[in-house]
Design a protein around this motif. Structure first.
Motif, short mmCIF file in Angstrom:
data_model
loop_
_atom_site.label_atom_id
_atom_site.label_comp_id
_atom_site.label_asym_id
_atom_site.label_seq_id
_atom_site.Cartn_x
_atom_site.Cartn_y
_atom_site.Cartn_z
N ILE A 250 40.81 44.71 44.85
CA ILE A 250 40.65 43.43 44.20
C ILE A 250 41.06 43.54 42.74
O ILE A 250 40.82 44.56 42.08
CB ILE A 250 39.19 42.93 44.33
CG1 ILE A 250 39.06 41.49 43.86
CG2 ILE A 250 38.23 43.84 43.57
CD1 ILE A 250 37.68 40.89 44.12
N SER A 251 41.69 42.49 42.20
CA SER A 251 42.11 42.51 40.80
C SER A 251 40.90 42.30 39.89
O SER A 251 39.87 41.76 40.33
CB SER A 251 43.15 41.42 40.54
OG SER A 251 42.58 40.13 40.68
N GLU A 252 41.05 42.70 38.64
CA GLU A 252 39.94 42.54 37.69
C GLU A 252 39.62 41.08 37.49
O GLU A 252 38.44 40.69 37.40
CB GLU A 252 40.29 43.20 36.35
CG GLU A 252 39.18 43.10 35.33
CD GLU A 252 39.53 43.73 33.99
OE1 GLU A 252 38.76 43.53 33.03
OE2 GLU A 252 40.57 44.40 33.90
N VAL A 253 40.65 40.22 37.42
CA VAL A 253 40.43 38.78 37.22
C VAL A 253 39.65 38.20 38.39
O VAL A 253 38.67 37.46 38.20
CB VAL A 253 41.78 38.05 37.07
CG1 VAL A 253 41.55 36.54 37.03
CG2 VAL A 253 42.49 38.51 35.79
N ALA A 254 40.06 38.53 39.63
CA ALA A 254 39.36 38.01 40.80
C ALA A 254 37.94 38.55 40.88
O ALA A 254 37.01 37.83 41.28
CB ALA A 254 40.13 38.39 42.07
N PHE A 255 37.75 39.81 40.48
CA PHE A 255 36.41 40.40 40.48
C PHE A 255 35.50 39.65 39.52
O PHE A 255 34.36 39.31 39.86
CB PHE A 255 36.49 41.88 40.10
CG PHE A 255 35.17 42.60 40.14
CD1 PHE A 255 34.66 43.08 41.33
CD2 PHE A 255 34.44 42.80 38.98
CE1 PHE A 255 33.44 43.75 41.38
CE2 PHE A 255 33.22 43.46 39.01
CZ PHE A 255 32.72 43.94 40.21
N HIS A 256 36.01 39.35 38.32
CA HIS A 256 35.20 38.62 37.34
C HIS A 256 34.94 37.19 37.79
O HIS A 256 33.84 36.67 37.58
CB HIS A 256 35.91 38.62 35.98
CG HIS A 256 35.88 39.94 35.29
ND1 HIS A 256 34.86 40.84 35.46
CD2 HIS A 256 36.75 40.53 34.40
CE1 HIS A 256 35.09 41.93 34.72
NE2 HIS A 256 36.23 41.76 34.08
N GLN A 257 35.94 36.55 38.38
CA GLN A 257 35.73 35.19 38.87
C GLN A 257 34.63 35.15 39.93
O GLN A 257 33.77 34.26 39.91
CB GLN A 257 37.04 34.65 39.45
CG GLN A 257 38.10 34.33 38.41
CD GLN A 257 39.44 33.97 39.04
OE1 GLN A 257 39.69 34.24 40.22
NE2 GLN A 257 40.33 33.36 38.26
#
Length: 501
Positions: free
Chosen positions: A77-84
């Motif tokens: 998972i990308s960092e952006v998707a993880f934070h979202q």
């Protein structure tokens, strides 16, 4: 006169305590409860209460320990998707606790208002939600948007059902008895159940080689879900509370006079009453940092150990035992401290744990990361102390429920609302911890290391290790200082020596 008194004593029979009645009474069940209590020496109500802890413990330990590594390392998972996903989870996590709390305390429907039925009907759905993250919706490519959606659905579904079931159990804790001795007995049974349930981490690690054999991991997760459902259904059938008879007697009256029971004005008014209590505010502030610290340990202990301790120092099997000890030993510690809880009370035990955490973190930070065995011991011990002290937090919350009941002269306690309002302010820490740590680690190249870069820059590699070590030293130290400052003014300090309120 004396003759009259003798006759009175002779004819007087002390009132017998009514047998604990489960939600549905029956001759066989009464016989079963009698055998449990008088033949086997087991308190049936405490056993029934603790069975939900056993089932939830098996699932929660595995979920919290593995889901971050699963989505970061396996699903890419990308960092952006993880934070979202964590932001969505944080909002839902904060909202659902007071929402379910108010519904369970005021609902017209038995499946919500009766604690036992909430557990009984919620258990199968809770187990299904537990299985969501372990089965990918497709073969995920690196940065696949679907893995982000998968994480959102898995986190929100699992936490929603967890909240619905465990909030009812927390309310049962406050309502089974107001006696400190009885609550300590519940804690004792609860810790034995948690001890057994937490072994799921140990066996899961050994069977799946710490999730390296993913098919074995999935099979073990299905087995755990089935066992957990059976355990929680036991609670739904056999537990009872001291307010249950009152609830049954007034159920019809409540149905007739509850037209505006779920109005927003009622929600705001009751929440305001709870939040104006100083002890509640002190507890919630302290608990927020405890939840943050616990999420920090659960989500990143394996990642820190894998990167800071060479594999030739600790083998895979030893690491599995180490990770299992982080979940098993807290329960042993609480069981061993049962006498101390009776003598000193939960307030002093919790305060002592904060001092211990702070001193241990300071010593480890001064010694440095080169002492691998000491570092492994520190990581395990820190997790044990944090989890053990957190296991006692139902005691101060139950005392807050009792104080609210007396102050506002309520007919029955707002147990679910107090526990839910507490969660409204503390649950966001479960998302903030992984978001903050992942952001810091990625600043030092963890994302590149995780994505399998063949030859990472050695200086970047060392910087990442330094960042990890600073985190495991400074985060517990800072949290301990804040918790000491916020827990010290808590005024309900001697409920362990107070008579029945």
């Amino acid at each position: 006169m004396r003759t009259t008194r003798r006759l009175a004593r002779a004819n007087y029979a002390p009132p017998q305590q009514p047998a604990a009645q489960p939600p549905v009474s029956g001759g066989r069940r009464e016989l079963y409860l009698w055998k449990m209590k008088f033949v086997l020496g087991i308190h049936p109500n405490a056993l029934a209460y603790s069975m939900t802890t056993l089932g939830a413990g098996m699932m929660n330990s595995i979920f919290n320990f593995y889901y971050v590594k699963l989505f970061l390392n396996r699903y890419k998972i990308s960092e952006v998707a993880f934070h979202q996903a964590q932001v969505v989870f944080m909002i839902w996590n904060a909202i659902n606790d007071p929402l379910f709390g108010y519904i369970q305390d005021n609902s017209k429907f038995a499946c919500c208002s009766r604690r036992q039925f909430s557990i009984l009907y919620g258990a199968p759905l809770y187990a299904l939600a537990f299985l969501l993250p372990w089965f990918p919706w497709k073969h995920y490519e690196e940065g696949d948007w679907l893995s982000g959606l998968h994480l959102i659905v898995a986190l929100c579904a699992f936490d929603g059902l967890l909240t619905f079931v465990l909030l009812a159990q927390c309310a049962l804790f406050a309502e089974i008895s107001t006696r400190h001795e009885s609550r300590l007995q519940l804690i004792k049974y609860n810790q034995v159940a948690t001890l057994i349930g937490s072994t799921s981490i140990l066996f899961c690690g050994l069977i799946s080689d710490n999730m390296e054999n993913f098919a074995y991991f999935q099979a073990f997760a299905v087995l755990v879900a089935a066992l957990a459902t059976a355990c929680m259904c036991y609670t739904g059938k056999y537990s009872t509370s001291q307010y249950e008879q009152r609830e049954v007697c007034t159920e019809n009256a409540n149905l007739e006079n509850s037209d505006g029971a779920l109005s927003w004005s009622s929600v705001i008014s009751l929440t305001k009453q709870i939040m104006t209590e100083k002890n509640f505010l002190f507890f919630v502030t302290m608990n927020f940092f405890q939840v943050f610290h616990l999420a920090f340990c659960n989500n990143f202990m394996m990642i820190f150990a894998d990167n800071l301790i060479p594999k030739d120092v600790l083998s895979s099997s030893i690491r599995s035992i180490m990770y299992g000890a982080g979940f098993i030993c807290p329960q042993c510690l609480v069981l061993l401290s049962h006498a101390s809880l009776k003598k000193f009370g939960y307030y002093r035990i919790i305060l002592f744990s904060f001092y211990f955490e702070g001193v241990a973190a300071a010593v480890m930070f001064v010694l440095g990361p080169e002492h691998y065995y000491l570092l492994a011991f520190y990581l395990t011990t820190n997790m044990v102390i944090v989890q053990a002290s957190f296991s006692l937090f139902n005691l101060p919350l139950a005392d807050i429920v009792d104080a609210d009941l007396i102050k506002h002269k309520r007919r029955s306690p707002l147990s679910s609302m107090v526990f839910g309002t507490n969660a409204l302010f503390t649950k966001p820490a479960q998302s903030l911890a992984p978001m903050l740590v992942v952001t810091i680690l990625n600043q030092f190249g963890y994302e590149n290391l995780n994505n399998g870069v063949a030859q990472p820059d050695p200086s970047l590699f060392l910087g990442l290790h330094d960042a990890m070590f600073y985190l495991i030293g400074l985060v517990p130290l800072c949290i301990a200082v804040i918790q000491i400052l916020t827990w010290t003014p808590f005024s309900i300090q001697n409920s362990h020596v107070t008579a029945v309120r």
